[in-house]
Design a protein around this motif. Structure first.
Motif, PDB file in Angstrom:
ATOM      1  N   MET A   1       0.826  -1.214   0.000  1.00 44.73           N
ATOM      2  CA  MET A   1       0.000   0.000   0.000  1.00 44.73           C
ATOM      3  C   MET A   1       0.859   1.263   0.000  1.00 44.73           C
ATOM      4  O   MET A   1       0.511   2.270  -0.582  1.00 44.73           O
ATOM      5  N   GLY A   2       2.036   1.164   0.667  1.00 39.16           N
ATOM      6  CA  GLY A   2       2.911   2.323   0.763  1.00 39.16           C
ATOM      7  C   GLY A   2       3.357   2.820  -0.589  1.00 39.16           C
ATOM      8  O   GLY A   2       3.390   4.031  -0.844  1.00 39.16           O
ATOM      9  N   ARG A   3       3.649   1.885  -1.495  1.00 44.68           N
ATOM     10  CA  ARG A   3       4.094   2.261  -2.835  1.00 44.68           C
ATOM     11  C   ARG A   3       2.981   2.999  -3.564  1.00 44.68           C
ATOM     12  O   ARG A   3       3.202   4.024  -4.204  1.00 44.68           O
ATOM     13  N   GLU A   4       1.764   2.472  -3.452  1.00 39.75           N
ATOM     14  CA  GLU A   4       0.632   3.070  -4.146  1.00 39.75           C
ATOM     15  C   GLU A   4       0.360   4.491  -3.639  1.00 39.75           C
ATOM     16  O   GLU A   4       0.094   5.403  -4.422  1.00 39.75           O
ATOM     17  N   ILE A   5       0.454   4.656  -2.310  1.00 40.09           N
ATOM     18  CA  ILE A   5       0.214   5.991  -1.736  1.00 40.09           C
ATOM     19  C   ILE A   5       1.310   6.955  -2.195  1.00 40.09           C
ATOM     20  O   ILE A   5       1.036   8.109  -2.544  1.00 40.09           O
ATOM     21  N   ARG A   6       2.536   6.458  -2.231  1.00 42.09           N
ATOM     22  CA  ARG A   6       3.642   7.324  -2.662  1.00 42.09           C
ATOM     23  C   ARG A   6       3.447   7.769  -4.119  1.00 42.09           C
ATOM     24  O   ARG A   6       3.635   8.936  -4.454  1.00 42.09           O
ATOM     25  N   ILE A   7       3.055   6.824  -4.962  1.00 44.17           N
ATOM     26  CA  ILE A   7       2.817   7.162  -6.367  1.00 44.17           C
ATOM     27  C   ILE A   7       1.702   8.202  -6.481  1.00 44.17           C
ATOM     28  O   ILE A   7       1.798   9.178  -7.233  1.00 44.17           O
ATOM     29  N   CYS A   8       0.641   7.998  -5.699  1.00 44.38           N
ATOM     30  CA  CYS A   8      -0.494   8.930  -5.717  1.00 44.38           C
ATOM     31  C   CYS A   8      -0.025  10.331  -5.328  1.00 44.38           C
ATOM     32  O   CYS A   8      -0.359  11.318  -5.998  1.00 44.38           O
ATOM     33  N   LEU A   9       0.772  10.422  -4.273  1.00 46.40           N
ATOM     34  CA  LEU A   9       1.212  11.738  -3.794  1.00 46.40           C
ATOM     35  C   LEU A   9       2.139  12.415  -4.802  1.00 46.40           C
ATOM     36  O   LEU A   9       2.036  13.623  -5.039  1.00 46.40           O
ATOM     37  N   VAL A  10       3.037  11.645  -5.393  1.00 43.27           N
ATOM     38  CA  VAL A  10       3.957  12.220  -6.388  1.00 43.27           C
ATOM     39  C   VAL A  10       3.172  12.756  -7.588  1.00 43.27           C
ATOM     40  O   VAL A  10       3.426  13.869  -8.075  1.00 43.27           O
ATOM     41  N   ARG A  11       2.214  11.955  -8.042  1.00 45.93           N
ATOM     42  CA  ARG A  11       1.402  12.394  -9.189  1.00 45.93           C
ATOM     43  C   ARG A  11       0.590  13.634  -8.834  1.00 45.93           C
ATOM     44  O   ARG A  11       0.482  14.573  -9.633  1.00 45.93           O
ATOM     45  N   ALA A  12      -0.007  13.611  -7.659  1.00 49.43           N
ATOM     46  CA  ALA A  12      -0.818  14.756  -7.237  1.00 49.43           C
ATOM     47  C   ALA A  12       0.044  16.010  -7.132  1.00 49.43           C
ATOM     48  O   ALA A  12      -0.366  17.103  -7.550  1.00 49.43           O
ATOM     49  N   LEU A  13       1.251  15.852  -6.614  1.00 42.52           N
ATOM     50  CA  LEU A  13       2.147  16.999  -6.458  1.00 42.52           C
ATOM     51  C   LEU A  13       2.540  17.557  -7.831  1.00 42.52           C
ATOM     52  O   LEU A  13       2.510  18.778  -8.051  1.00 42.52           O
ATOM     53  N   ALA A  14       2.876  16.661  -8.751  1.00 43.14           N
ATOM     54  CA  ALA A  14       3.280  17.104 -10.097  1.00 43.14           C
ATOM     55  C   ALA A  14       2.136  17.851 -10.784  1.00 43.14           C
ATOM     56  O   ALA A  14       2.342  18.944 -11.343  1.00 43.14           O
ATOM     57  N   ALA A  15       0.939  17.282 -10.722  1.00 45.04           N
ATOM     58  CA  ALA A  15      -0.211  17.937 -11.367  1.00 45.04           C
ATOM     59  C   ALA A  15      -0.523  19.258 -10.671  1.00 45.04           C
ATOM     60  O   ALA A  15      -0.880  20.251 -11.328  1.00 45.04           O
TER      61      ALA A  15
ATOM     62  N   GLU B   1      12.412  -3.329   0.073  1.00 39.77           N
ATOM     63  CA  GLU B   1      11.045  -2.805  -0.060  1.00 39.77           C
ATOM     64  C   GLU B   1      10.192  -3.757  -0.898  1.00 39.77           C
ATOM     65  O   GLU B   1       9.021  -3.996  -0.615  1.00 39.77           O
ATOM     66  N   HIS B   2      10.825  -4.327  -1.924  1.00 41.59           N
ATOM     67  CA  HIS B   2      10.087  -5.242  -2.797  1.00 41.59           C
ATOM     68  C   HIS B   2       9.672  -6.501  -2.044  1.00 41.59           C
ATOM     69  O   HIS B   2       8.560  -7.019  -2.230  1.00 41.59           O
ATOM     70  N   LEU B   3      10.554  -6.969  -1.177  1.00 43.93           N
ATOM     71  CA  LEU B   3      10.195  -8.143  -0.361  1.00 43.93           C
ATOM     72  C   LEU B   3       8.953  -7.831   0.479  1.00 43.93           C
ATOM     73  O   LEU B   3       8.030  -8.641   0.558  1.00 43.93           O
ATOM     74  N   GLY B   4       8.949  -6.655   1.088  1.00 43.63           N
ATOM     75  CA  GLY B   4       7.792  -6.250   1.894  1.00 43.63           C
ATOM     76  C   GLY B   4       6.532  -6.179   1.057  1.00 43.63           C
ATOM     77  O   GLY B   4       5.447  -6.592   1.492  1.00 43.63           O
ATOM     78  N   TRP B   5       6.677  -5.679  -0.174  1.00 40.96           N
ATOM     79  CA  TRP B   5       5.520  -5.570  -1.087  1.00 40.96           C
ATOM     80  C   TRP B   5       5.007  -6.965  -1.454  1.00 40.96           C
ATOM     81  O   TRP B   5       3.795  -7.197  -1.469  1.00 40.96           O
ATOM     82  N   LEU B   6       5.938  -7.871  -1.746  1.00 36.28           N
ATOM     83  CA  LEU B   6       5.528  -9.236  -2.115  1.00 36.28           C
ATOM     84  C   LEU B   6       4.842  -9.953  -0.952  1.00 36.28           C
ATOM     85  O   LEU B   6       4.011 -10.837  -1.169  1.00 36.28           O
ATOM     86  N   LEU B   7       5.192  -9.560   0.263  1.00 41.29           N
ATOM     87  CA  LEU B   7       4.682 -10.273   1.442  1.00 41.29           C
ATOM     88  C   LEU B   7       3.482  -9.572   2.064  1.00 41.29           C
ATOM     89  O   LEU B   7       3.119  -9.869   3.205  1.00 41.29           O
ATOM     90  N   ARG B   8       2.882  -8.665   1.353  1.00 46.73           N
ATOM     91  CA  ARG B   8       1.673  -8.025   1.865  1.00 46.73           C
ATOM     92  C   ARG B   8       0.616  -9.096   2.139  1.00 46.73           C
ATOM     93  O   ARG B   8       0.377  -9.983   1.311  1.00 46.73           O
ATOM     94  N   GLY B   9      -0.028  -9.007   3.284  1.00 50.89           N
ATOM     95  CA  GLY B   9      -1.075  -9.971   3.622  1.00 50.89           C
ATOM     96  C   GLY B   9      -0.547 -11.187   4.375  1.00 50.89           C
ATOM     97  O   GLY B   9      -1.328 -12.028   4.796  1.00 50.89           O
ATOM     98  N   ARG B  10       0.785 -11.281   4.534  1.00 45.04           N
ATOM     99  CA  ARG B  10       1.372 -12.405   5.269  1.00 45.04           C
ATOM    100  C   ARG B  10       1.569 -12.009   6.737  1.00 45.04           C
ATOM    101  O   ARG B  10       1.416 -10.837   7.093  1.00 45.04           O
ATOM    102  N   GLU B  11       1.984 -12.984   7.557  1.00 47.70           N
ATOM    103  CA  GLU B  11       2.235 -12.670   8.960  1.00 47.70           C
ATOM    104  C   GLU B  11       3.399 -11.688   9.074  1.00 47.70           C
ATOM    105  O   GLU B  11       4.239 -11.615   8.184  1.00 47.70           O
ATOM    106  N   ARG B  12       3.413 -10.960  10.192  1.00 46.00           N
ATOM    107  CA  ARG B  12       4.366  -9.848  10.334  1.00 46.00           C
ATOM    108  C   ARG B  12       5.822 -10.265  10.231  1.00 46.00           C
ATOM    109  O   ARG B  12       6.630  -9.556   9.639  1.00 46.00           O
TER     110      ARG B  12
END
Lengths: 253, 327
Positions: free
Chosen positions: A1-15, B118-129
């Motif tokens: 989710m963090g990546r998606e939020i970051r992308i959203c914020l970057v896009r919003a900032l650019a626009a 970061e990619h590992l964390g992304w791949l493991l979304r929804g898994r145990e902490r």
């Protein structure tokens, strides 16, 4: 989710930066425009464009800012961002080959799609509200005093209009694996719709009638939203989102 | 030739670590990618009492392996049939199944702008902490530069990052598509060793490959696919035994191969397959050397140019028995 939020914020900032630059330039040009209104009235072609200038004569700085910000800046930049952000939302994953790792996690497809839809829509709407919030401050530089509230309502109207465009493009993205042709096709559609808008005989067939200058001037005058116009747009967006969910549920990575 | 109940497989319905399917089918347009597919695989009781298994899903490119794996995980909706992973039925978009099983896809396409950690964390979304911490530790052990962007990774490093994410969560089933593809021999050996350890700890690993020689030494059971169908399912021990009992004979061009076929068809416990001027005879039991000696003495059999037995790899065995190339 963090990546998606970051992308959203970057896009919003650019626009936001692009919109703010256009807005600031337009507002700072207001004294010159005001001084030359009689000359501009003689030069302006067509009844529709003439109507714009008439509206500014009647409404003053607020009408001018509405025209420049919502009808020019947000329609142009907002429309382009809505198409660009939505066209790659699903088709982009397929195009990059990352659809499988995106879907392979133990997260429901419904949730993945709704998150992406919401964050993309936020990236379209945030710049409109953020830049509108600076209008009273920018108008101070040209010694004009305007209220913030009508511009925030105008932002809501514009955002709902762009949400419909975003939702339609998002549906195409859920159906396709090629974001480029979707973006190109929708840009051409938007340009054609704007051309229709400027021709008196075809203006009623343009989608820009849903976010017309008259609607924004009505907001300035009444201080309320035009739900008669907005409700169909919201229903259309909802239908597109529902169709996207249905398509995405069966999509092969 | 599929054995309905492979030797050593536990039979409890919906028991932990089981991978089951009934009539799982998928079409793409007019092409049937996977014909109705039945599977019932799970942990094997080891000598030390621990249960776990590595199941090889093998077949040439385009045989339907990846589609089958994707169906088992809910990534591709089956047109017909049902599946159950670790006791959980495949329903809807398969999220419940994917909570019980990890997956490493065969296609290597990753989010290059992300750093490895970061990619590992992304791949493991929804898994145990703590899965992320275990994946990070594993990736470090594999020598992956987790602070570098994934776009700078080699093909093999990306593969290992996917494997680290697939091996970290505490689940009873792991589904790995072409897990060793693109790895150098030493790294491949390291990964296979880790899979063996993981299986010994009670995990069922479904490992697909189009290269039999890479995985046959670690698999307890091998399911062989071709053109969307399961053509064999046997324990690795049984397969190795069959490989030792296969006799191959080569004859001169123009030899009467119909006579060869007729001769071996008359022999009890022998199954013959003729291809050009070659004959492959699979013996159900007995000593291949003695069988060959008897055959060479028979007058009705044309004199062979060459004879071979007991030296076949599993890949050769499948080619000889089923005529399937590409493994």
């Amino acid at each position: 989710m963090g990546r998606e939020i970051r992308i959203c914020l970057v896009r919003a900032l650019a626009a936001s930066l692009v919109l703010e630059a256009m807005l600031a330039a337009a507002i700072l040009f207001w004294p010159d425009f005001q001084a030359n209104i009689p000359a501009i009235l003689k030069m302006v072609p067509g009844k529709i464009m003439g109507g714009f200038v008439d509206a500014i004569v009647r409404g003053g700085a607020s009408s001018y800012v509405v025209l420049q910000h919502f009808f020019k800046g947000c329609h142009m930049i907002g429309g382009a961002t809505a198409i660009l952000f939505a066209s790659g939302a699903i088709a982009g994953e397929s195009h990059r080959g990352t659809m499988e790792i995106w879907l392979a996690r133990p997260v429901t497809r419904r949730r993945l799609l709704l998150e992406r839809y919401a964050l993309g829509a936020a990236a379209v709407a945030i710049p409109i509200f953020a830049t509108s919030a600076t209008i009273p401050w920018l108008c101070g530089f040209v010694r004009e005093k305007v209220d913030l509230a009508p511009f925030l309502l105008g932002s809501a109207h514009e955002s709902i209009f762009l949400l419909a465009l975003y939702s339609l493009t998002f549906l195409f993205s859920a159906l396709s694996s090629r974001p480029g042709p979707i973006a190109f096709g929708m840009m051409m559609f938007l340009a054609l719709q704007f051309a229709f808008y400027l021709v008196m005989e075809a203006t009623h067939a343009s989608i820009f009638r849903f976010a017309d200058l008259e609607d924004f001037l009505a907001i300035l005058a009444t201080g309320g939203l035009e739900w008669r116009v907005l409700l169909p747009l919201l229903l259309f967006s909802g239908a597109c989102l529902y169709a996207s969910l249905r398509v995405f549920a069966r999509r092969v990575p | 030739m599929c054995s309905a109940h492979p030797v050593g497989i536990l039979r409890e319905a919906a028991s932990p670590g089981h991978v089951e399917s009934r009539g799982l089918t998928r079409r793409f347009g007019r092409t049937i990618a996977v014909h109705p597919f039945d599977l019932d695989l799970g942990p094997i009781e080891g000598r030390d009492g621990k249960a776990g298994a590595i199941i090889g899903l093998l077949g040439p490119n385009g045989s339907g392996k990846s589609t089958l794996l994707r169906m088992l995980l809910g990534l591709v909706r089956p047109d017909a049939g049902s599946a159950r992973i670790d006791g959980v039925a495949l329903e809807g978009d398969g999220t419940a199944v994917r909570r019980r099983a990890t997956y490493a896809p065969g296609e290597i396409a990753m989010l290059g702008e992300m750093k490895g950690a970061e990619h590992l964390g992304w791949l493991l979304r929804g898994r145990e902490r703590d899965a992320s911490a275990r994946a990070t530790a594993l990736a470090v052990e594999l020598g992956l530069p987790l602070d570098a962007r994934v776009r700078t990774y080699s093909h093999g490093m990306k593969r290992q990052l996917l494997l680290a994410a697939a091996l970290a969560p505490r689940v009873r089933v792991r589904i790995l598509d072409e897990a060793t593809e693109g790895l150098d021999p030493s790294r491949r050996g390291e990964i296979l060793r880790r899979l063996r350890e993981d299986a010994a700890g009670g995990t069922t690993i479904l490992l697909s490959s189009h290269h039999l020689g890479e995985v046959d030494r670690v698999c307890d059971v091998i399911v062989f696919m071709n053109q969307g169908r399961k053509i064999a399912q046997e324990s690795a021990l049984s397969l190795a035994e069959r490989a030792r009992r296969l006799v191959r004979l080569g004859f001169e061009e123009g030899a009467d191969m119909r006579a060869v076929e007729a001769f071996f068809a008359r022999q009890a416990g022998a199954r013959v397959r003729i291809e050009g001027s070659r004959a492959s005879v699979a013996l159900e039991d007995g000593d291949p050397a003695a069988f060959l000696a008897r055959a060479l003495e028979a007058r009705e059999l044309p004199r062979p140019r060459a004879a071979q037995y007991g030296e076949l790899s599993l890949a050769e065995l499948y080619r000889e028995i089923y005529g399937v190339e590409g493994c």
